[in-house]
Write an enzyme that holds these catalytic residues in place. Structure first.
Site, PDB file in Angstrom:
ATOM      1  N   ILE A 193      -0.594 -14.564   3.201  1.00 36.31           N
ATOM      2  CA  ILE A 193      -0.698 -13.154   3.611  1.00 36.31           C
ATOM      3  C   ILE A 193      -0.191 -12.323   2.431  1.00 36.31           C
ATOM      4  O   ILE A 193       0.877 -12.583   1.869  1.00 36.31           O
ATOM      5  CB  ILE A 193       0.067 -12.886   4.931  1.00 36.31           C
ATOM      6  CG1 ILE A 193      -0.011 -11.407   5.317  1.00 36.31           C
ATOM      7  CG2 ILE A 193       1.489 -13.365   4.915  1.00 36.31           C
ATOM      8  CD1 ILE A 193       0.425 -11.119   6.748  1.00 36.31           C
ATOM      9  N   ILE A 218       0.407  -2.584   7.245  1.00 33.85           N
ATOM     10  CA  ILE A 218      -0.794  -3.420   7.015  1.00 33.85           C
ATOM     11  C   ILE A 218      -0.486  -4.903   7.272  1.00 33.85           C
ATOM     12  O   ILE A 218      -1.250  -5.605   7.940  1.00 33.85           O
ATOM     13  CB  ILE A 218      -1.347  -3.203   5.583  1.00 33.85           C
ATOM     14  CG1 ILE A 218      -1.805  -1.746   5.450  1.00 33.85           C
ATOM     15  CG2 ILE A 218      -2.519  -4.159   5.293  1.00 33.85           C
ATOM     16  CD1 ILE A 218      -2.167  -1.327   4.051  1.00 33.85           C
ATOM     17  N   GLY A 219       0.668  -5.364   6.748  1.00 31.85           N
ATOM     18  CA  GLY A 219       1.068  -6.771   6.976  1.00 31.85           C
ATOM     19  C   GLY A 219       1.148  -7.083   8.465  1.00 31.85           C
ATOM     20  O   GLY A 219       0.661  -8.115   8.931  1.00 31.85           O
ATOM     21  N   ASN A 235      11.617 -16.520  -1.333  1.00 28.89           N
ATOM     22  CA  ASN A 235      10.944 -15.306  -0.855  1.00 28.89           C
ATOM     23  C   ASN A 235      11.662 -14.723   0.371  1.00 28.89           C
ATOM     24  O   ASN A 235      11.146 -14.715   1.482  1.00 28.89           O
ATOM     25  CB  ASN A 235       9.475 -15.628  -0.536  1.00 28.89           C
ATOM     26  CG  ASN A 235       8.626 -14.376  -0.455  1.00 28.89           C
ATOM     27  OD1 ASN A 235       9.162 -13.262  -0.420  1.00 28.89           O
ATOM     28  ND2 ASN A 235       7.323 -14.539  -0.409  1.00 28.89           N
ATOM     29  N   LYS A 236      12.885 -14.230   0.107  1.00 35.73           N
ATOM     30  CA  LYS A 236      13.708 -13.720   1.217  1.00 35.73           C
ATOM     31  C   LYS A 236      13.054 -12.513   1.874  1.00 35.73           C
ATOM     32  O   LYS A 236      13.215 -12.280   3.076  1.00 35.73           O
ATOM     33  CB  LYS A 236      15.107 -13.321   0.703  1.00 35.73           C
ATOM     34  CG  LYS A 236      15.852 -14.449   0.012  1.00 35.73           C
ATOM     35  CD  LYS A 236      16.252 -15.576   0.963  1.00 35.73           C
ATOM     36  CE  LYS A 236      17.064 -16.656   0.264  1.00 35.73           C
ATOM     37  NZ  LYS A 236      16.928 -17.984   0.821  1.00 35.73           N
ATOM     38  N   TYR A 292       8.873 -11.847   8.398  1.00 35.96           N
ATOM     39  CA  TYR A 292       8.480 -12.752   9.492  1.00 35.96           C
ATOM     40  C   TYR A 292       9.487 -12.691  10.638  1.00 35.96           C
ATOM     41  O   TYR A 292       9.109 -12.688  11.808  1.00 35.96           O
ATOM     42  CB  TYR A 292       8.353 -14.190   8.985  1.00 35.96           C
ATOM     43  CG  TYR A 292       7.175 -14.402   8.051  1.00 35.96           C
ATOM     44  CD1 TYR A 292       5.918 -13.886   8.355  1.00 35.96           C
ATOM     45  CD2 TYR A 292       7.306 -15.138   6.876  1.00 35.96           C
ATOM     46  CE1 TYR A 292       4.828 -14.090   7.514  1.00 35.96           C
ATOM     47  CE2 TYR A 292       6.223 -15.347   6.033  1.00 35.96           C
ATOM     48  CZ  TYR A 292       5.003 -14.820   6.352  1.00 35.96           C
ATOM     49  OH  TYR A 292       3.926 -15.011   5.525  1.00 35.96           O
TER      50      TYR A 292
HETATM   51  C1  COA Z   1       5.244  -9.626   3.460  1.00 35.19           C
HETATM   52  C2  COA Z   1       4.158  -8.567   3.455  1.00 35.19           C
HETATM   53  C3  COA Z   1       2.807  -9.198   3.829  1.00 35.19           C
HETATM   54  C4  COA Z   1       4.500  -7.499   4.507  1.00 35.19           C
HETATM   55  O1  COA Z   1       3.441  -6.570   4.558  1.00 35.19           O
HETATM   56  P1  COA Z   1       3.718  -5.002   4.789  1.00 35.19           P
HETATM   57  O2  COA Z   1       2.387  -4.364   4.973  1.00 35.19           O
HETATM   58  O3  COA Z   1       4.581  -4.489   3.747  1.00 35.19           O
HETATM   59  O4  COA Z   1       4.546  -5.033   6.157  1.00 35.19           O
HETATM   60  P2  COA Z   1       4.562  -3.938   7.293  1.00 35.19           P
HETATM   61  O5  COA Z   1       4.450  -2.572   6.671  1.00 35.19           O
HETATM   62  O6  COA Z   1       3.535  -4.280   8.316  1.00 35.19           O
HETATM   63  O7  COA Z   1       6.008  -4.125   7.863  1.00 35.19           O
HETATM   64  C5  COA Z   1       6.188  -4.427   9.223  1.00 35.19           C
HETATM   65  C6  COA Z   1       7.642  -4.340   9.576  1.00 35.19           C
HETATM   66  O8  COA Z   1       8.360  -5.324   8.871  1.00 35.19           O
HETATM   67  C7  COA Z   1       9.404  -4.726   8.126  1.00 35.19           C
HETATM   68  N1  COA Z   1       9.461  -5.347   6.812  1.00 35.19           N
HETATM   69  C8  COA Z   1       8.440  -5.551   5.962  1.00 35.19           C
HETATM   70  N2  COA Z   1       8.892  -6.144   4.837  1.00 35.19           N
HETATM   71  C9  COA Z   1      10.237  -6.276   5.013  1.00 35.19           C
HETATM   72  C10 COA Z   1      11.279  -6.773   4.221  1.00 35.19           C
HETATM   73  N3  COA Z   1      11.044  -7.239   3.022  1.00 35.19           N
HETATM   74  N4  COA Z   1      12.518  -6.774   4.717  1.00 35.19           N
HETATM   75  C11 COA Z   1      12.775  -6.285   5.944  1.00 35.19           C
HETATM   76  N5  COA Z   1      11.826  -5.758   6.741  1.00 35.19           N
HETATM   77  C12 COA Z   1      10.582  -5.779   6.288  1.00 35.19           C
HETATM   78  C13 COA Z   1       8.996  -3.266   7.970  1.00 35.19           C
HETATM   79  O9  COA Z   1      10.145  -2.463   7.852  1.00 35.19           O
HETATM   80  C14 COA Z   1       8.248  -2.980   9.230  1.00 35.19           C
HETATM   81  O10 COA Z   1       9.144  -2.621  10.259  1.00 35.19           O
HETATM   82  P3  COA Z   1       8.712  -1.641  11.467  1.00 35.19           P
HETATM   83  O11 COA Z   1       7.544  -2.330  12.153  1.00 35.19           O
HETATM   84  O12 COA Z   1       9.931  -1.562  12.312  1.00 35.19           O
HETATM   85  O13 COA Z   1       8.300  -0.376  10.806  1.00 35.19           O
HETATM   86  C15 COA Z   1       4.073  -7.853   2.082  1.00 35.19           C
HETATM   87  O14 COA Z   1       5.345  -7.350   1.765  1.00 35.19           O
HETATM   88  C16 COA Z   1       3.600  -8.732   0.948  1.00 35.19           C
HETATM   89  O15 COA Z   1       2.399  -8.867   0.723  1.00 35.19           O
HETATM   90  N6  COA Z   1       4.556  -9.317   0.205  1.00 35.19           N
HETATM   91  C17 COA Z   1       4.234 -10.113  -0.973  1.00 35.19           C
HETATM   92  C18 COA Z   1       3.476 -11.387  -0.613  1.00 35.19           C
HETATM   93  C19 COA Z   1       4.268 -12.316   0.232  1.00 35.19           C
HETATM   94  O16 COA Z   1       5.458 -12.540   0.011  1.00 35.19           O
HETATM   95  N7  COA Z   1       3.589 -12.881   1.224  1.00 35.19           N
HETATM   96  C20 COA Z   1       4.175 -13.856   2.119  1.00 35.19           C
HETATM   97  C21 COA Z   1       3.952 -15.236   1.572  1.00 35.19           C
HETATM   98  S1  COA Z   1       4.701 -16.420   2.600  1.00 35.19           S
END
Ligand code: COA
Length: 148
Positions: A70, A81-82, A109-110, A116
């Protein structure tokens, strides 16, 4: 959770016997419980059956979706979006009656771990001490050869 009611089978005897004991303790008449497991088994499943029994079984749903890769580009992160992406995978899991959606994350990947956990996922390594094992090509060939 899926509960199935079915006729008891001989393999259920130890479990049923434990439940009868539990009920006797609950009703405070365990002193009146004279039957042994062997006699119970014979009476229920021997040549001359003296009772029938049903059990309620909790069926763990074993169907699972494995989610890979993802990724949301940095400038679009924290816009929900995530959540929508993982939400669409969970929708498929729900429609296809899958009991689990799982994925692996690098220990470094904290940030993804926090994301998650925010979604309600549990870290199996942390909670249940599971380790992920993998067989790759050489090992696969070796193991497969044992069944040739
Ligand atoms: C992980 C990832 C997919 C999250 O996508 P995103 O679009 O930023 O996440 P969202 O905007 O949908 O966040 C959803 C919720 O999670 C929380 N959240 C997202 N990332 C967070 C983080 N790093 N720490 C704490 N909370 C987090 C948001 O605050 C949000 O909270 P809310 O629903 O109360 O507003 C994105 O950060 C990413 O692509 N990261 C790099 C790739 C990666 O590490 N992928 C996973 C591989 S295992």
């Amino acid at each position: 959770m899926c509960i199935v009611i079915r006729k008891a089978e001989v393999k259920d005897c130890p479990g049923i016997f434990d439940l009868i004991t539990e009920l006797a303790i609950h009703e405070k008449h365990q002193d009146q419980m004279k039957i042994s497991l062997e006699k119970f088994r014979e009476d229920g499943f021997g040549d001359d059956t003296k009772f029938q029994c049903f059990v309620a079984e909790c069926e763990e749903n074993g169907k699972c979706i494995h989610m890979e890769d993802i990724y949301v580009v940095p400038e679009y992160r924290s816009k929900g979006i995530g959540s929508k992406l993982i939400g669409s995978v969970c929708k498929v899991a729900d429609l296809q009656n899958c009991g689990r959606v799982q994925f692996i994350v690098r220990d470094s990947n904290k940030s993804a771990m926090k994301f998650y956990k925010h979604q309600g996922a549990i870290d199996l390594t942390e909670v249940q001490e599971w380790h992920l094992f993998r067989l790759t090509s050489d090992a696969i060939e070796k193991v497969a050869a044992k069944y040739d």
